[in-house]
Design a protein around this motif. Structure first.
Motif: not given
Length: 495
Positions: A485-495
């Motif tokens: 939500v914060a970066i408005r794109q795909t994840s930066r952190f791994s699950s």
């Protein structure tokens, strides 16, 4: 064109739903991942303020959030602070400095002129951040105030931020609060909603599953987490005076009474005392007498010294304090409480109320206070008369003089501060935060009840609670989804 700084804004379905605590926890959580996180609240209303390193003042909640980020607090973190002085008026602090005293109607007209300065502060902070954690104020759906809003959707729209709703299930009606908030928002504002968080949950979350489906059907929103009740929140500074109602720590041993003044300010001064296991700190509500068996009465800070002197007398607390003193009891005043202990308080320029106001003090210290001059806002450190270290901040406009100041209570940066009565049982100073000093607090409590021991390490306890809060949120929020939500794109952190 550079990408915007990642940001998420927490807005409530009502006041006191736990936004400040969640924001602090997210600040610590993401800061521990190596991000430069900064807190931001466009507009706050609180008399619980903190002095910043740049010589301004902000809400105490934002100072705690800055601490959670591991950075010093600055004025940009809370560019508009309203400090209530009466039922209808407040002091307006903008970017750390007093701008004006205004009625509610006057402030509503002033708000549109403040938005550019709020955005200026936000952009200055965001320029040096990897993540902005932004907190709204009150309810996201105060549609009657939307035209001039700078605290919730008005700011989210101006800064182009995604919004997560926070709802408090402990107060009841949580389904209606989420669905009703969504229903009241216009379509463009609904589009900013990235989901919601259910806060302060008690019991089995599985029983709430049907509610999630109902909310989804009415709003289309996903739940980003169900956060269980976090009991250790009581060990962190409270944001506003509403949290003081009926408050008393459960310890036994030293008994300390604090009258809950109508404009009580900087009441987190007392949190280190309340945290001690063998201290019973009682915030005495209006209409109740001060306990006759107290070991110490502390008069707290106030946003309106003269008005609260009248309030104190209306409760009969002046009689209780004098009776306590005649029985050999001890009295300590902090800031406005220190001023009240003197012979008089005058306000010739109308700093806190009508110009020319004068009120007799309690007369327990041979001092007089005049409200005048520039507001003192400074972080400062020093020692008490016995050489024990103290540190904190000063935030006041009064100037205090008189014979008892020849016996200063503290020495701050080499200069005398405060006063002590000739019998040594009445004392006062302008330093907020002095009880957070473990040696000073232990010495004070030892003098009240011999042999009590060293007590807690308060600052270390606050750090530990912030870490536990971050762990708590990590376990119960969809942190990965929040980052997306914060970066408005795909994840930066791994699950």
């Amino acid at each position: 064109m550079t990408d915007p700084t990642p940001a998420v804004m927490l807005q409530g379905t009502g006041s006191d739903v736990g936004k400040s605590l969640l924001a602090a926890g997210l600040c610590r959580l993401f800061a521990r991942r190596g991000l430069a996180v900064r807190p931001f609240k466009p507009q706050n209303m609180s008399n619980n303020a903190a002095v910043t390193t740049d010589g301004g003042e902000i809400g105490r909640a934002q100072a705690l959030q800055a601490r959670a980020c591991g950075v010093a607090a600055c004025s940009d973190m809370n560019p508009v602070l309203l400090k209530p002085q009466s039922e209808t008026g407040a002091q307006v602090v903008v970017q750390g400095k007093v701008l004006a005293n205004a009625t509610a109607r006057d402030y509503h007209a002033l708000k549109p002129t403040l938005l550019p300065r709020v955005l200026e502060s936000y952009r200055r902070l965001a320029a040096g951040a990897d993540l902005m954690v932004v907190e709204g104020a009150g309810s996201a759906a105060e549609v009657n105030l939307r035209a001039a809003d700078i605290a919730n959707m008005g700011f989210a729209e101006a800064a182009d931020l995604p919004v997560v709703l926070v709802a408090d299930i402990d107060r009841g009606g949580v389904i209606a609060s989420v669905v009703g908030t969504h229903a009241l928002l216009p379509e463009a504002e609904r589009a900013r909603l990235a989901g919601y968080v259910i806060n302060r949950f008690r019991g089995d979350p599985a029983l709430f599953t049907p509610a999630l489906e109902i909310i989804k059907a009415h709003t289309g929103l996903d739940c980003l987490g169900i956060v269980p009740w976090f009991a250790d929140a009581a060990l962190l500074p409270a944001e506003d005076a509403a949290s003081l109602k009926g408050r008393a720590s459960a310890g036994e041993g030293v008994k300390i009474a604090v009258p809950r003044l109508s404009r009580i300010a900087n009441f987190d001064d007392f949190d280190p005392l309340a945290a001690e296991s063998d201290v019973r700190l009682e915030m005495v509500a209006p209409g109740r007498p001060l306990p006759g068996d107290a070991d110490l009465i502390i008069l707290p800070g106030s946003k309106s010294t003269i008005a609260d002197l009248a309030f104190l007398r209306a409760q009969g607390w002046d009689i209780d304090i004098l009776a306590h003193w005649r029985r050999g009891g001890r009295v300590l005043g902090i800031c406005a409480g220190y001023q009240m202990l003197g012979k008089s308080v005058s306000d010739p320029l109308g700093v806190e109320g009508p110009a020319g106001g004068v009120a007799p003090g309690l007369g327990l210290l041979d001092i007089e206070t005049v409200m005048a001059g520039d507001k003192v806002l400074t972080e400062i450190s020093g020692t008490d008369a016995g050489g024990l270290p103290v540190a904190g901040y000063e935030m006041h406009m009064g100037r205090t003089t008189g014979p008892d100041t020849a016996r200063p209570f503290l020495s701050l940066d080499g200069q005398p501060d405060g006063a002590v009565s000739a019998d040594g049982r009445v004392m006062g100073c302008y330093l907020h935060g002095l009880f957070a000093s473990d040696p000073f607090r232990a010495g004070l409590l030892e003098s009240l009840r011999a042999g009590r021991g060293a007590g807690i390490a308060y600052e270390a306890q606050v750090e530990s609670v912030l870490d536990r809060l971050a762990d708590h949120l990590s376990a119960h929020l969809d942190v990965e989804r929040l980052w997306r939500v914060a970066i408005r794109q795909t994840s930066r952190f791994s699950s």
